[in-house]
Design an enzyme around this catalytic site. Sequence first.
Site, short mmCIF file in Angstrom:
data_model
loop_
_atom_site.label_atom_id
_atom_site.label_comp_id
_atom_site.label_asym_id
_atom_site.label_seq_id
_atom_site.Cartn_x
_atom_site.Cartn_y
_atom_site.Cartn_z
CE1 TYR A 1 -3.89 2.31 0.62
CE2 TYR A 1 -2.48 3.30 2.29
CZ TYR A 1 -3.61 3.35 1.51
OH TYR A 1 -4.47 4.43 1.60
N1 LIG Z 1 -9.47 6.38 5.37
C1 LIG Z 1 -8.19 6.70 5.53
O1 LIG Z 1 -7.69 6.73 6.65
C2 LIG Z 1 -7.34 7.04 4.32
C3 LIG Z 1 -6.06 7.55 4.57
C4 LIG Z 1 -5.25 7.88 3.50
C5 LIG Z 1 -5.69 7.71 2.21
N2 LIG Z 1 -6.93 7.20 1.97
C6 LIG Z 1 -7.32 7.06 0.55
O2 LIG Z 1 -8.54 7.73 0.33
C7 LIG Z 1 -9.25 7.11 -0.74
C8 LIG Z 1 -10.68 6.84 -0.27
O3 LIG Z 1 -10.66 5.90 0.78
P1 LIG Z 1 -11.77 5.84 1.94
O4 LIG Z 1 -11.07 5.92 3.22
O5 LIG Z 1 -12.87 6.76 1.63
O6 LIG Z 1 -12.19 4.29 1.80
P2 LIG Z 1 -13.44 3.58 1.15
O7 LIG Z 1 -13.11 2.14 1.09
O8 LIG Z 1 -14.69 4.01 1.85
O9 LIG Z 1 -13.48 4.24 -0.31
C9 LIG Z 1 -12.82 3.73 -1.43
C10 LIG Z 1 -13.84 3.66 -2.55
O10 LIG Z 1 -13.17 3.31 -3.76
C11 LIG Z 1 -13.93 2.30 -4.38
N3 LIG Z 1 -13.05 1.51 -5.25
C12 LIG Z 1 -12.03 0.70 -4.88
N4 LIG Z 1 -11.48 0.14 -5.97
C13 LIG Z 1 -12.17 0.60 -7.04
C14 LIG Z 1 -12.08 0.38 -8.43
N5 LIG Z 1 -11.19 -0.47 -8.94
N6 LIG Z 1 -12.95 1.03 -9.24
C15 LIG Z 1 -13.87 1.87 -8.73
N7 LIG Z 1 -14.00 2.12 -7.43
C16 LIG Z 1 -13.17 1.48 -6.59
C17 LIG Z 1 -14.51 1.47 -3.24
O11 LIG Z 1 -15.61 0.68 -3.66
C18 LIG Z 1 -14.90 2.57 -2.27
O12 LIG Z 1 -16.18 3.08 -2.56
C19 LIG Z 1 -8.46 5.85 -1.09
O13 LIG Z 1 -7.67 6.10 -2.24
C20 LIG Z 1 -7.59 5.62 0.13
O14 LIG Z 1 -6.42 4.92 -0.17
C21 LIG Z 1 -7.76 6.87 3.00
#
Ligand SMILES: NC(=O)c1ccc[n+]([C@@H]2O[C@H](COP(=O)([O-])OP(=O)(O)OC[C@H]3O[C@@H](n4cnc5c(N)ncnc54)[C@H](O)[C@@H]3O)[C@@H](O)[C@H]2O)c1
Length: 250
Positions: free
Chosen positions: A154
């Site tokens: 990741y």
């Molecule tokens: N939550 C955290 O602490 C955090 C921290 C740093 C970065 N992020 C990043 O933020 C972004 C959003 O994450 P989140 O926390 O809202 O999690 P989340 O799992 O709620 O959201 C991710 C979304 O992306 C969708 N997704 C995944 N793979 C996909 C694909 N191949 N095609 C289309 N949609 C796809 C999932 O279905 C989900 O709706 C991500 O890129 C994650 O890596 C999150």
Amino acid sequence: MTSSIVLITGALTGIGRATALAFAKEGATVVVSGRREPEGQALVAELKAVGAADAAFIRADVREEADVRTLVEQTVTRFGRLDVAVNNAGVEGATGPITEQGADNYDLIFDSNVRGVLFSLKHEMRAMLAQGGGAIVNLSSVAGLIGFPGASVYVASKHAVEGLTKSAALEGAAAGVRVNAVAPGPIQTDMLERFVGRSEDAKAGMRAGNPAQRFGTVDEVAQTIVFLASDKARYLTGQSLAVDGGFTAQ
Ligand SMILES: NC(=O)c1ccc[n+]([C@@H]2O[C@H](COP(=O)([O-])OP(=O)(O)OC[C@H]3O[C@@H](n4cnc5c(N)ncnc54)[C@H](O)[C@@H]3O)[C@@H](O)[C@H]2O)c1
């Protein structure tokens, strides 16, 4: 922001969903994308209810270049242009030491987080370069800025997002296409729950290790994305803003 046409990938949950709502409240036209049609249509109704000029759901799995190409083409055909793109879709994959990593976890994470962002950038930038400007925000992570033991794949995927952001910014700058990233710390979402494994002790430890002594909210990330995409940030490109309560300042 009233006239902006905004596209968000992986918009059905968490940060993507909060970002869609934040742009809608600014009066933008919001195209939300994801893989689940019924959730997408429900979100469209919500976006219109909170003030979106217009809203649409277009199904796309960002691992499939054809899906992403169609997503951008349909957005431009329907709404005339693409002003803002938020490349949010991402997965966390499995945690574990490097000595236990296999091709399955690598492919799972890199297909969505790196290949997905690369092909999203490709088609969004083609549209924006053709129209003479635009703003893109990629979802990186504090894991794109520093290492975390047990999360190497990741971490590598989000470092790749940082590299794509800088290179795309340099390619787009002269034509008025800005490309930035946000690097969230721990944000209270389903992904965080999956990452930490729903252990209250682990969560308490993460909160205590953060200078702000708490997790961030999806809206705190969404507001940063809205700023980066706005004209207020018009001389800002190729940067990654950590929204992390000071975590990476330590
Ligand atoms: N939550 C955290 O602490 C955090 C921290 C740093 C970065 N992020 C990043 O933020 C972004 C959003 O994450 P989140 O926390 O809202 O999690 P989340 O799992 O709620 O959201 C991710 C979304 O992306 C969708 N997704 C995944 N793979 C996909 C694909 N191949 N095609 C289309 N949609 C796809 C999932 O279905 C989900 O709706 C991500 O890129 C994650 O890596 C999150």
